[in-house]
Scaffold this active site. Structure first.
Site, short mmCIF file in Angstrom:
data_model
loop_
_atom_site.label_atom_id
_atom_site.label_comp_id
_atom_site.label_asym_id
_atom_site.label_seq_id
_atom_site.Cartn_x
_atom_site.Cartn_y
_atom_site.Cartn_z
N ALA A 1 15.27 113.57 104.58
CA ALA A 1 16.73 113.47 104.71
C ALA A 1 17.34 114.82 104.37
O ALA A 1 17.35 115.24 103.21
CB ALA A 1 17.26 112.39 103.78
N SER B 1 20.52 117.34 104.04
CA SER B 1 21.97 117.31 103.82
C SER B 1 22.64 118.57 104.33
O SER B 1 23.87 118.64 104.37
CB SER B 1 22.26 117.17 102.33
N GLY C 1 21.82 121.37 102.72
CA GLY C 1 21.74 122.19 101.52
C GLY C 1 20.33 122.69 101.24
O GLY C 1 19.36 122.32 101.92
N ASP D 1 18.34 122.19 98.54
CA ASP D 1 17.38 121.30 97.90
C ASP D 1 16.61 120.47 98.92
O ASP D 1 15.37 120.42 98.89
CB ASP D 1 18.10 120.38 96.91
N SER D 2 17.31 119.80 99.82
CA SER D 2 16.63 118.96 100.81
C SER D 2 15.81 119.81 101.77
O SER D 2 14.73 119.39 102.21
CB SER D 2 17.64 118.11 101.57
N CYS E 1 26.00 105.11 96.98
CA CYS E 1 25.47 105.67 98.23
C CYS E 1 23.95 105.67 98.21
O CYS E 1 23.30 105.31 99.19
CB CYS E 1 26.01 107.08 98.44
N GLY F 1 15.93 115.56 98.40
CA GLY F 1 15.92 116.69 97.48
C GLY F 1 16.35 116.35 96.08
O GLY F 1 16.79 117.24 95.34
N CYS G 1 31.09 113.93 97.41
CA CYS G 1 31.02 114.59 98.72
C CYS G 1 32.24 114.35 99.60
O CYS G 1 32.80 115.28 100.18
CB CYS G 1 29.75 114.19 99.45
#
Length: 367
Positions: free
Chosen positions: A11, A13, A15, A17-18, A106, A130, A204
């Site tokens: 998944a 995003s 960003g 981290d993911s 979420c 992430g 977000c």
């Protein structure tokens, strides 16, 4: 155990981290496919001056990452479910005088709910994100354990407490053992196009705006419901335009000049009243929580000692927990805690392990 056969959905995003999590899995020899969640449509409210959650730019960044890694990319439109469940509960909670945590919802309903179900239905063996958290095998083949991330400044286990065994068996968190600094270094080393992208620090879908402005825009004229601000003795100190503009523990923006700082102690939507008082009045000896969930599938005992975290940046405090039926529990802290806020999560830890948690109904004052 994951294998190199069936794909793992990563998944993304948009960003760092993911993106780094996906890159790590590829380097482990796994077959990785990228997925991006479309969650929020800014056309639902008048917010043209600010970008939306999962913005077009975030999707472009996710596509760039997938192209760089040489993996398939797909986007999934989950806007309807996100609006009805996460946004709906967010607004409704404030109108009822509670302070919600949409990130937990979420994760619970969308990311590790609908998206994970879709991944498995379409042939994926697991889904990776992430998040900074860890999964550990139980003792002698027992239940999987949900642990804090190794980096205490980035640990996100608080947001993951509703996850159970069925989800943990199908989830990968490649960053759980890493610090944010190392993740940044790896992203730069591997040339990921989002290596320098700034990290989001807010809810977000607020996208730089305040929750008050969001609720006001979302509700329109219906959001205007004036009432009174009173002290603990019932003396009127001022007025307000709606209980949704206040949260327990709030100090700024009360609009009440006073000789000492005042804090919100209670939000009473049925009376349209806000109760305020000095800081010492914000402390409570415990709390009642509902809708309990347990990572192992059941609580460790009917009564037990553990550490309880009552908001994301709160240092978990030692407490005693008593179960009240099947889905509620009472927490009694060894030392009173400030600003226990209805609507937030009370997450129970045993050291670094998440035992489970629930949703705060009310604080317990001194008898």
């Amino acid at each position: 155990m994951v294998s190199s056969g069936k794909p793992v959905w990563a998944a993304l995003s948009g960003g760092v981290d993911s993106a780094t999590a996906a890159a790590l899995l590829i380097r482990q020899g796994l077959r990785v496919e990228a997925v991006f969640m479309e969650l929020w449509d800014c056309g639902l409210v008048e917010r043209k001056e600010r970008p939306t959650c999962c913005s077009p730019q975030d999707m472009k960044d996710a596509i760039r990452v997938a192209d760089h890694l040489g993996i398939p990319f797909r986007s999934v439109n989950l806007r309807k479910a996100f609006q009805e469940r996460v946004i709906g509960e967010f607004v409704d909670s404030y109108l009822k005088g509670r302070t919600p945590n949409p990130c937990i919802r979420c994760n619970q309903w969308i990311k590790y709910g609908l998206l994970l179900e879709l991944a498995l239905a379409q042939g994926a063996q697991a889904m990776a994100t992430g998040h900074y958290a860890r999964i550990s095998n139980g003792v002698s083949g027992g239940a999987l354990r949900l642990l804090r991330g190794k980096d205490p400044t980035k640990d996100q286990s608080y947001f993951l407490f509703p996850l159970g065994q069925d989800q943990l068996k199908r989830v990968l968190w490649p960053l759980g053992e890493m610090s944010k600094a190392i993740v940044r270094e790896l992203a730069k080393e591997w040339g990921l196009p989002v290596a320098q992208k700034r990290e989001s620090q807010e809810v977000c879908f607020l996208a730089g705006g305040s929750y008050r402005g969001f609720v006001r825009d979302y509700m329109g004229p219906a959001a205007c419901s004036p009432g009174k601000i009173k002290d603990e003795k019932g003396v009127e100190l001022g007025t307000h335009k709606g209980v949704w503009g206040f949260t327990v523990g709030q100090r700024r923006g009360l609009g009440v000049p006073w000789r000492e700082p005042l804090y919100v102690l209670e939000v009473l939507p049925q009376k349209a009243e806000i109760i305020v008082g000095p800081r010492q009045s914000t402390f409570s000896r415990g709390l009642l929580a509902c809708n309990a969930s347990w990572v192992a599938g059941e609580p460790p005992a009917r009564g037990f000692s553990c550490q309880v975290q009552i908001r994301y940046r709160h240092k978990a405090a030692q407490a005693w927990v008593d179960l009240l039926g099947d889905s509620r529990f009472q927490v009694t802290f060894f030392k009173p805690q400030p600003s226990i806020t209805p609507g937030q999560a009370a997450v129970l830890y045993k050291g670094e392990e998440v035992l489970g948690g629930g949703w705060i109904e009310e604080p317990l004052k001194e008898p």
